[in-house]
Every structure is written in structure tokens, then in C-alpha cells.
Scaffold this motif. Structure first.
Motif, PDB file in Angstrom:
ATOM      1  N   UNK A 219       0.824  -1.204   0.000  1.00  0.00           N
ATOM      2  CA  UNK A 219       0.000   0.000   0.000  1.00  0.00           C
ATOM      3  C   UNK A 219       0.863   1.261   0.000  1.00  0.00           C
ATOM      4  N   UNK A 220       1.934   1.223   0.787  1.00  0.00           N
ATOM      5  CA  UNK A 220       2.854   2.361   0.836  1.00  0.00           C
ATOM      6  C   UNK A 220       3.485   2.612  -0.526  1.00  0.00           C
ATOM      7  N   UNK A 221       3.932   1.546  -1.167  1.00  0.00           N
ATOM      8  CA  UNK A 221       4.579   1.689  -2.472  1.00  0.00           C
ATOM      9  C   UNK A 221       3.608   2.281  -3.498  1.00  0.00           C
ATOM     10  N   UNK A 222       2.359   1.881  -3.435  1.00  0.00           N
ATOM     11  CA  UNK A 222       1.356   2.405  -4.366  1.00  0.00           C
ATOM     12  C   UNK A 222       1.136   3.893  -4.121  1.00  0.00           C
ATOM     13  N   UNK A 223       0.957   4.268  -2.869  1.00  0.00           N
ATOM     14  CA  UNK A 223       0.700   5.676  -2.532  1.00  0.00           C
ATOM     15  C   UNK A 223       1.877   6.551  -2.931  1.00  0.00           C
ATOM     16  N   UNK A 224       3.099   6.070  -2.667  1.00  0.00           N
ATOM     17  CA  UNK A 224       4.276   6.895  -2.904  1.00  0.00           C
ATOM     18  C   UNK A 224       4.645   6.999  -4.382  1.00  0.00           C
ATOM     19  N   UNK A 225       3.932   6.281  -5.230  1.00  0.00           N
ATOM     20  CA  UNK A 225       4.079   6.500  -6.672  1.00  0.00           C
ATOM     21  C   UNK A 225       3.495   7.837  -7.081  1.00  0.00           C
ATOM     22  N   UNK A 226       2.564   8.343  -6.275  1.00  0.00           N
ATOM     23  CA  UNK A 226       1.825   9.551  -6.647  1.00  0.00           C
ATOM     24  C   UNK A 226       2.141  10.766  -5.774  1.00  0.00           C
ATOM     25  N   UNK A 227       2.573  10.525  -4.538  1.00  0.00           N
ATOM     26  CA  UNK A 227       2.845  11.649  -3.639  1.00  0.00           C
ATOM     27  C   UNK A 227       4.138  11.409  -2.868  1.00  0.00           C
ATOM     28  N   UNK A 228       4.761  12.509  -2.442  1.00  0.00           N
ATOM     29  CA  UNK A 228       5.873  12.436  -1.497  1.00  0.00           C
ATOM     30  C   UNK A 228       5.294  12.707  -0.119  1.00  0.00           C
ATOM     31  N   UNK A 229       5.330  11.739   0.779  1.00  0.00           N
ATOM     32  CA  UNK A 229       4.681  11.914   2.078  1.00  0.00           C
ATOM     33  C   UNK A 229       5.407  12.956   2.930  1.00  0.00           C
ATOM     34  N   UNK A 230       4.694  13.576   3.877  1.00  0.00           N
ATOM     35  CA  UNK A 230       5.306  14.588   4.748  1.00  0.00           C
ATOM     36  C   UNK A 230       6.114  13.986   5.889  1.00  0.00           C
ATOM     37  N   UNK A 231       6.065  12.654   6.030  1.00  0.00           N
ATOM     38  CA  UNK A 231       6.619  11.981   7.197  1.00  0.00           C
ATOM     39  C   UNK A 231       6.815  10.517   6.815  1.00  0.00           C
ATOM     40  N   UNK A 232       7.741   9.829   7.463  1.00  0.00           N
ATOM     41  CA  UNK A 232       7.910   8.418   7.138  1.00  0.00           C
ATOM     42  C   UNK A 232       8.768   7.696   8.155  1.00  0.00           C
ATOM     43  N   UNK A 233       8.708   6.388   8.102  1.00  0.00           N
ATOM     44  CA  UNK A 233       9.543   5.569   8.988  1.00  0.00           C
ATOM     45  C   UNK A 233      11.021   5.729   8.640  1.00  0.00           C
ATOM     46  N   UNK A 234      11.289   6.064   7.381  1.00  0.00           N
ATOM     47  CA  UNK A 234      12.646   6.122   6.861  1.00  0.00           C
ATOM     48  C   UNK A 234      12.890   7.453   6.164  1.00  0.00           C
ATOM     49  N   UNK A 235      14.151   7.907   6.195  1.00  0.00           N
ATOM     50  CA  UNK A 235      14.575   9.035   5.369  1.00  0.00           C
ATOM     51  C   UNK A 235      15.593   8.507   4.362  1.00  0.00           C
ATOM     52  N   UNK A 236      15.378   8.833   3.099  1.00  0.00           N
ATOM     53  CA  UNK A 236      16.195   8.333   1.989  1.00  0.00           C
ATOM     54  C   UNK A 236      16.935   9.498   1.354  1.00  0.00           C
ATOM     55  N   UNK A 237      18.246   9.317   1.165  1.00  0.00           N
ATOM     56  CA  UNK A 237      19.051  10.390   0.591  1.00  0.00           C
ATOM     57  C   UNK A 237      20.032   9.833  -0.423  1.00  0.00           C
ATOM     58  N   UNK A 238      20.168  10.514  -1.541  1.00  0.00           N
ATOM     59  CA  UNK A 238      21.245  10.258  -2.490  1.00  0.00           C
ATOM     60  C   UNK A 238      22.114  11.497  -2.494  1.00  0.00           C
ATOM     61  N   UNK A 239      23.298  11.374  -1.920  1.00  0.00           N
ATOM     62  CA  UNK A 239      24.245  12.486  -1.858  1.00  0.00           C
ATOM     63  C   UNK A 239      25.242  12.359  -3.009  1.00  0.00           C
ATOM     64  N   UNK A 240      25.761  13.491  -3.467  1.00  0.00           N
ATOM     65  CA  UNK A 240      26.706  13.484  -4.566  1.00  0.00           C
ATOM     66  C   UNK A 240      28.070  13.996  -4.110  1.00  0.00           C
ATOM     67  N   UNK A 241      29.112  13.381  -4.629  1.00  0.00           N
ATOM     68  CA  UNK A 241      30.481  13.761  -4.292  1.00  0.00           C
ATOM     69  C   UNK A 241      30.968  14.797  -5.283  1.00  0.00           C
ATOM     70  N   UNK A 242      31.446  15.901  -4.794  1.00  0.00           N
ATOM     71  CA  UNK A 242      31.846  17.005  -5.674  1.00  0.00           C
ATOM     72  C   UNK A 242      33.289  16.828  -6.170  1.00  0.00           C
TER      73      UNK A 242
END
Length: 242
Positions: A219-242
């Protein structure tokens, strides 16, 4: 001494509490993790906190080179056994922050539920940036929001839980750019709060994890296809090396 060095119960160990969130009880969740991370992975990858190697092994078909690592001696031994016959896979043992013994830089570093164990998180990311190619990516998956911090976090040695704001500040303080930064697993965050925080459970019941995996994760995967939630169990980050 970093939080990663003083983990009460190694997060990647065979009997670790955190395995209930990524083991056989949670196959949909494990696929969710892979599908989130995989689009950002290049051709050479260093994984921090590889545990027994299940997650790293999934990337082998798309990699030219894989380096696994862990701080726990048992995990390192199991990684060496698992990949003994594969010359394209290396195994390292170290705790962050440190000078990582890696001669050739990689284009991708992956940390799944690792950074939250480390008090010196900025220095840890700087250590990783030094072994990542310019333009490469450091992919970070961490537990979100201190409102969800409870006995489980203490038992597995979590120093903190992050928000997009605090993780973004950490990433930028390490001299990295931000490609992607968002909370994910909104329904999981609510379920976690209800079961572990509000319900006073010390760690997830494997039976409930199975139910969660079969119902909440899809259900979460379906919902997150359409919206970015304001809160979550996890925080996901892709950082870039300069």
C-alpha cells in the motif's frame, strides 16, 4: 569512539533485532529497499555494514566491482565465505569514521541503516567521500524522526533518527551535494509508532512483521508513486560527491 564502534547489538549480525525488518519475514520490504536504491547505483559499489551480504549480492549482476564491508568480525567472516569464489567481490573490516583501506575509488557507496549508529556522522561521510569518485553517489537509508525513537532503537545502538532537514544538514556539512532527500514509508511510520512507541513493544514481533510486509508495504509503495509523504519511517538520501 563512534556509535558504530559501540553498537550494543550489531545491526547486521545473524540474530540482530533489525533483521526482523529485512529478513525472511519482510520480503516485500527488502524488494522495496532494492527498488529504491538500484536506480542510483553505478558500476562499482562499496556497501557499508553489509552484514551477511544478502542485500549486496542482489547488485552483482549489474556491477563490475563490489566491495562489501562490516565492523563486526562474525559478519566479515561470513562475507568472506559467501564471496570466496568471486574475484570481483572484496571484503573489508572497519568502523567509521576512518581512512578506508580502498585503493581504487568506487562510483557508489551504499549505507543501509548504518549512519544512525555513528556519533561522528559528518566525519563518517567525509571518510566515504574520500573513496568515492567525483560525481559519484553516496546512498543513505536511515530511520526517520525522533518521535519514533524507542527501546528498539536503544537496543540496536541507534544514536539518533533523522529528518530530511537534519540529514540534509549532515550531508552538506560533509561537503556533499544533495540529489535526492525525502521521507519514505509513510504508512510504516504510523504502524511503527502504534506498535513500537505507543504500544510499548521493545522490538517488532516477527508475526506482525509478516502482516505488515504483506499489507502495509504494498500500500505504501502504491501511494508513494503519486505523492511524497510529509513523514515516514525512513529518510532516503542520495548524496553526490563534488
Amino acid at each position: 569512539m563512534s556509535g558504530y564502534d559501540r553498537v550494543v547489538q550489531p545491526a547486521a549480525g545473524d540474530e540482530a533485532l533489525e533483521n526482523h525488518l529485512g529478513g525472511d519475514e519482510a520480503r516485500n520490504y527488502r524488494q522495496y529497499e532494492f527498488d529504491m536504491v538500484a536506480p542510483h547505483v553505478g558500476r562499482s559499489m562499496l556497501e557499508i555494514g553489509s552484514g551477511l551480504g544478502h542485500f549486496a549480492e542482489q547488485f552483482l549482476p549489474r556491477l563490475d566491482r563490489l566491495v562489501t564491508s562490516d565492523f563486526d568480525p562474525y559478519c566479515v567472516e561470513q562475507l568472506e565465505k559467501r564471496f570466496a569464489d568471486n574475484p570481483d567481490v572484496g571484503v573489508l573490516q572497519f568502523g567509521l569514521p576512518t581512512d578506508i583501506p580502498l585503493e581504487d575509488k568506487v562510483d557508489t557507496v551504499v549505507l543501509m541503516n548504518v549512519l544512525e549508529h555513528i556519533e561522528e556522522d559528518v566525519e563518517a561521510l567525509r571518510s566515504l567521500a574520500r573513496v568515492t569518485q567525483p560525481g559519484g553517489k553516496i546512498i543513505i537509508w536511515v530511520p526517520g524522526y525522533m518521535q519514533l525513537y524507542g527501546d528498539f532503537d536503544k537496543k540496536v545502538g541507534h544514536v539518533t533518527r533523522y529528518t530530511p532537514k537534519t540529514l540534509g544538514e549532515t550531508v552538506r556539512a560533509a561537503g556533499l551535494g544533495v540529489h535526492t532527500l525525502k521521507p519514505i514509508n509513510f504508512l510504516g511510520g504510523i504502524a511503527w509508532w502504534a506498535a513500537v512507541r505507543r504500544g510499548g513493544v521493545g522490538y517488532p514481533d516477527p508475526r506482525l512483521v509478516k502482516i505488515y510486509d504483506r499489507t502495509v508495504v504494498p500500500a505504501t509503495r502504491f501511494i508513494e508513486r503519486f505523492i511524497t509523504p510529509p513523514f515516514g519511517q525512513t529518510v532516503f538520501c542520495v548524496a553526490t560527491v563534488k
